[in-house]
Design an enzyme around this catalytic site. Structure first.
Site, short mmCIF file in Angstrom:
data_model
loop_
_atom_site.label_atom_id
_atom_site.label_comp_id
_atom_site.label_asym_id
_atom_site.label_seq_id
_atom_site.Cartn_x
_atom_site.Cartn_y
_atom_site.Cartn_z
NE ARG A 186 -3.75 -2.30 2.43
CZ ARG A 186 -3.47 -3.50 3.02
NH1 ARG A 186 -2.00 -3.56 3.57
NH2 ARG A 186 -4.39 -4.45 2.94
CE LYS A 227 -7.78 -1.50 4.91
NZ LYS A 227 -8.55 -1.72 3.40
CG HIS A 278 -4.27 1.24 -3.31
ND1 HIS A 278 -4.62 0.14 -3.36
CD2 HIS A 278 -4.03 1.28 -2.12
CE1 HIS A 278 -5.05 -0.54 -2.35
NE2 HIS A 278 -4.50 0.27 -1.37
NE ARG A 281 -2.72 -3.45 -1.71
CZ ARG A 281 -2.26 -4.24 -0.85
NH1 ARG A 281 -0.90 -4.35 -0.76
NH2 ARG A 281 -3.14 -5.10 -0.22
CG HIS A 302 -5.85 -8.67 0.59
ND1 HIS A 302 -5.99 -9.15 -0.88
CD2 HIS A 302 -5.71 -7.17 0.53
CE1 HIS A 302 -6.27 -8.06 -1.54
NE2 HIS A 302 -5.77 -7.10 -0.77
CE1 TYR A 314 1.89 -24.70 9.63
CE2 TYR A 314 0.39 -24.01 7.54
CZ TYR A 314 1.37 -24.93 8.05
OH TYR A 314 2.10 -25.82 7.58
#
Length: 419
Positions: free
Chosen positions: A247, A274, A345, A348, A371, A381
């Site tokens: 970002r 974020k 942006h 992405r 995300h 994990y």
């Protein structure tokens, strides 16, 4: 209430004079008295409350006429009928009016904004204050927050909608509601007028950020970036953006302490990722690991002699500060890629789209995009277990971008060997 037997006339009041240095009292009935002094005439309302005789001043003549004095007397007697002391009631109302003048919407909103420091990101506070200043304060800022009605709030929000800024109007309704919830908690307001406006504003809808996903167009953009002449930090940020697809805020606030050039790994602290400030303080936003391709390491090594002695990797021309949030987008516009074609942006979305076409599994791509995952145990994990796949993907992605820079047509995406 019994009808008052009025005794005075306008002529009698005008002609009344003191008896030498002594004051005179002229009764009008119902407790209203004109007190005539050598230098003034004052209206009094005499009454009893809780067993005590009290005096309620109604003002001086001629500023307060006989008619106005009688109206004041009748209002005071109405308060007595409600078991309210007129003197105490006026004092209370005066205090309320004073507080109302002090507690304007702008004053309360600014107090609320200050309380958000540490709760919201500084950039969010800055944007919110700018929007309030531009759209809300000119219409509501000087009004007592207690007195603002839903209809007035809607009129202000409609002005924003009429300019096609539906998302801004919706966000401002939310912010006004937050200001009012704070005001209610402090006893400065009784209700939130924005709550009555739910469903009355136009839906802002969803709008994807501009991004280039065509390989030929992307190649043209990458060549333009390599040819861009600007300050070294700006050029490096532009070159690195498509390689790491972070970002924009995560990219431009990078510090050298986060980057391990020898280990080819960039670890973005969770505090800079974020997420809500509360989640960050609680440590619920994990650090984000970004494997650095050989190309990314080369860009950073070239920049290190310039900004490596200071904290920020992409330092602005103002020492000690990172690049501004508009630097990358402004550079893209300078190169001929406006906001409808490509924004910072958008790298992405570019990477996500083309990496899927290259055959990489969605889970690996989503992890690298940072995300949010619903299953936090699985997320913890995956962050460690799939770093090898992500490292391979990032290197292959960088190699693919290199092929796009070559001016040839019909570039076929490289297929991933990892399935």
């Amino acid at each position: 209430m019994a009808r008052q037997q009025n005794k005075l006339t306008d002529k009698a009041v005008q002609a009344a004079a003191a008896d030498g240095q002594k004051r005179r009292k002229l009764a009008d009935g119902g407790g209203l008295t004109l007190v005539v002094k050598p230098s003034s005439k004052v209206w009094w309302f005499r009454y009893r409350f809780a067993g005590k005789e009290k005096t309620y001043s109604l003002g001086s003549y001629p500023e307060v006429s006989l008619k106005k004095a009688r109206e004041g007397r009748d209002e005071a007697r109405a308060l007595l009928e409600e078991n309210k002391d007129p003197v105490l009631y006026r004092r209370t109302e005066t205090i309320k009016n004073f507080e109302a003048l002090e507690n304007t919407f702008k004053a309360v909103a600014e107090k609320w904004l200050e309380l958000q420091r540490g709760q919201l990101a500084d950039s969010t506070i800055s944007v919110t204050r700018r929007r309030l200043t531009n759209w809300i304060y000119p219409h509501l800022g000087s009004l007592p927050i207690m007195n603002i009605e839903p209809r007035l709030v809607l009129q202000v929000l409609r002005k924003i909608e009429n300019k096609g800024k539906y998302e801004t109007a919706s966000r401002m309704r939310q912010r006004i509601g937050q200001v009012y919830r704070y005001a209610i908690s402090e006893g400065l307001a009784d209700r939130d007028p924005s709550a009555d406006l739910r469903g009355l504003l136009k839906s802002p809808g969803s709008k994807n950020r501009a991004a280039i996903i065509n390989p030929d167009d992307l190649g043209r953009l990458l060549r333009a970036i390599d040819a861009y002449s600007g300050q070294p930090a700006s050029c490096a940020a532009l070159q690195l953006a498509p390689l790491v697809f972070l970002r924009p805020g995560e990219l431009r606030h990078a510090t050298w302490s986060e980057i391990d050039l020898d280990g080819a790994m960039w670890t973005v602290p969770g505090q800079r990722m974020k997420g809500t400030m509360a989640a960050k303080r609680a440590g619920k936003v994990p650090d984000h690991r970004v494997p650095l391709s050989k190309q990314a390491v080369d860009i950073l090594r070239a920049l290190h002699p310039i900004t490596g002695h200071r904290p920020y990797v992409f330092e602005s021309i103002r020492p000690g500060r990172p690049l501004s949030e508009n630097t990358v987008n402004s550079a893209l516009k300078t190169m001929g890629f406006d906001g409808e074609t490509m924004v910072g942006h958008g790298f992405r979305a570019t990477a996500s789209t083309l990496l899927h076409e290259m055959g990489w599994t969605p889970e690996v791509i989503e992890l690298q995009l940072a995300h949010r995952q619903r299953n936090q145990v699985a997320a913890a994990y995956n962050r460690s277990a799939r770093i090898k796949e992500r490292t391979a993907m990032m290197q292959q992605w960088a190699d693919y971008l290199d092929t796009l820079k070559k001016p040839k047509k019909n570039v076929v995406p490289i297929k991933s060997a990892s399935k």
